[in-house]
Design a protein around this motif. Sequence first.
Motif, PDB file in Angstrom:
ATOM      1  N   LEU A 236       3.864   3.272  -3.426  1.00 48.30           N
ATOM      2  CA  LEU A 236       3.310   4.012  -2.298  1.00 48.30           C
ATOM      3  C   LEU A 236       1.816   3.766  -2.183  1.00 48.30           C
ATOM      4  CD1 LEU A 236       3.468   6.046  -0.006  1.00 48.30           C
ATOM      5  CD2 LEU A 236       3.308   7.879  -1.700  1.00 48.30           C
ATOM      6  N   ALA A 237       1.127   3.757  -3.315  1.00 51.08           N
ATOM      7  CA  ALA A 237      -0.317   3.519  -3.301  1.00 51.08           C
ATOM      8  C   ALA A 237      -0.639   2.166  -2.682  1.00 51.08           C
ATOM      9  CB  ALA A 237      -0.876   3.609  -4.712  1.00 51.08           C
ATOM     10  N   ALA A 238       0.227   1.182  -2.935  1.00 49.54           N
ATOM     11  CA  ALA A 238      -0.006  -0.160  -2.402  1.00 49.54           C
ATOM     12  C   ALA A 238       0.047  -0.188  -0.880  1.00 49.54           C
ATOM     13  CB  ALA A 238       1.019  -1.131  -2.978  1.00 49.54           C
ATOM     14  N   LEU A 239       0.736   0.769  -0.278  1.00 50.65           N
ATOM     15  CA  LEU A 239       0.868   0.812   1.175  1.00 50.65           C
ATOM     16  C   LEU A 239      -0.189   1.685   1.845  1.00 50.65           C
ATOM     17  CD1 LEU A 239       4.751   1.125   1.377  1.00 50.65           C
ATOM     18  CD2 LEU A 239       3.374  -0.914   1.798  1.00 50.65           C
ATOM     19  N   MET A 240      -1.058   2.293   1.048  1.00 56.84           N
ATOM     20  CA  MET A 240      -2.108   3.135   1.601  1.00 56.84           C
ATOM     21  C   MET A 240      -3.287   2.307   2.085  1.00 56.84           C
ATOM     22  SD  MET A 240      -2.212   6.361  -1.017  1.00 56.84           S
ATOM     23  CE  MET A 240      -0.916   7.590  -1.014  1.00 56.84           C
ATOM     24  N   SER A 241      -4.174   2.946   2.808  1.00 59.55           N
ATOM     25  CA  SER A 241      -5.381   2.274   3.269  1.00 59.55           C
ATOM     26  C   SER A 241      -6.309   2.005   2.087  1.00 59.55           C
ATOM     27  CB  SER A 241      -6.112   3.146   4.294  1.00 59.55           C
ATOM     28  OG  SER A 241      -6.696   4.273   3.654  1.00 59.55           O
ATOM     29  N   PRO A 242      -7.247   1.064   2.220  1.00 58.98           N
ATOM     30  CA  PRO A 242      -8.200   0.802   1.134  1.00 58.98           C
ATOM     31  C   PRO A 242      -8.981   2.038   0.704  1.00 58.98           C
ATOM     32  CG  PRO A 242      -8.260  -0.977   2.731  1.00 58.98           C
ATOM     33  CD  PRO A 242      -7.389   0.090   3.326  1.00 58.98           C
ATOM     34  N   ALA A 243      -9.332   2.894   1.644  1.00 64.40           N
ATOM     35  CA  ALA A 243     -10.080   4.100   1.292  1.00 64.40           C
ATOM     36  C   ALA A 243      -9.249   5.033   0.423  1.00 64.40           C
ATOM     37  CB  ALA A 243     -10.524   4.826   2.557  1.00 64.40           C
TER      38      ALA A 243
END
Length: 266
Positions: free
Chosen positions: A167-174
């Motif tokens: 899930l973290a991999a699909l989040m925005s860079p921020a």
Amino acid sequence: MRILAIAAFLGLSACASGISASRPSDTRPEWPTVVLEAGLGDGAASWRSLRAALPGDVPVFAWSRAGYRGGALGELIGGGPLWPSDADGRRTGAEIAAHLHEKLIQGGIRPPYILVSHSIGANYGLSFAKAYPEEVAGLVFVDPRLPGFNRACKAEGLRLCEIPSILAALMSPAERAEIRGLEETEASLADLSSIRDIPVTILTAERGSPTSDPRMRALWQSHAARFTQGFTHSRHIIVAGSGHYIHHAEPQRVAAEILRMAVSTR
């Protein structure tokens, strides 16, 4: 199902945001300024209902941390520009506090401040209070993910104590930068004795987050209750029937607690 809704499911709320800061022209100087710090992925737009619930003469400053463009398009293209301090791939509470302080100075928004923080934003409200204690009149946390929760969650043998890597991999860079910086942020907040006399109010939701597991919900609430014991003047309120976004479902309730604190600190 939107990816960011799953983050809220884990108690690390995320949704659209925009940059917004305001101080009504008719504000009375005796009111502390209410500074709004949103959860993961959220920004100033998340506080719209709460701002409408506050009296017009209460000064309010709402902002969005860098990298949250807002809206569905913002999610698809990965958010807006980051801060130069994000170059190391981590965003810490100390860095966020420094950026917020700079924004307040630039906007001519003078202390004292009541910091109102949602979810993971509680770590950033605490970081600001620790860095600038003489400027903070009070802290109000809205269903916060407080320092030490991950550790307590793992100690209880519960699942989903942290955001899954997929899930973290699909989040925005921020968002990823804030997740990567969370361990350092919490380490810096291990000792809060220097701000123990700042008034604290915590509102926790009766249901909804971080998961549907009743054991997780009970831990979320009990961890908040224990956290308040470290402060001289503190209140812990469980908001019946509310989910993670108490300030959306019960803005008048949150506004009442802010005003209660504002009156008591004037």
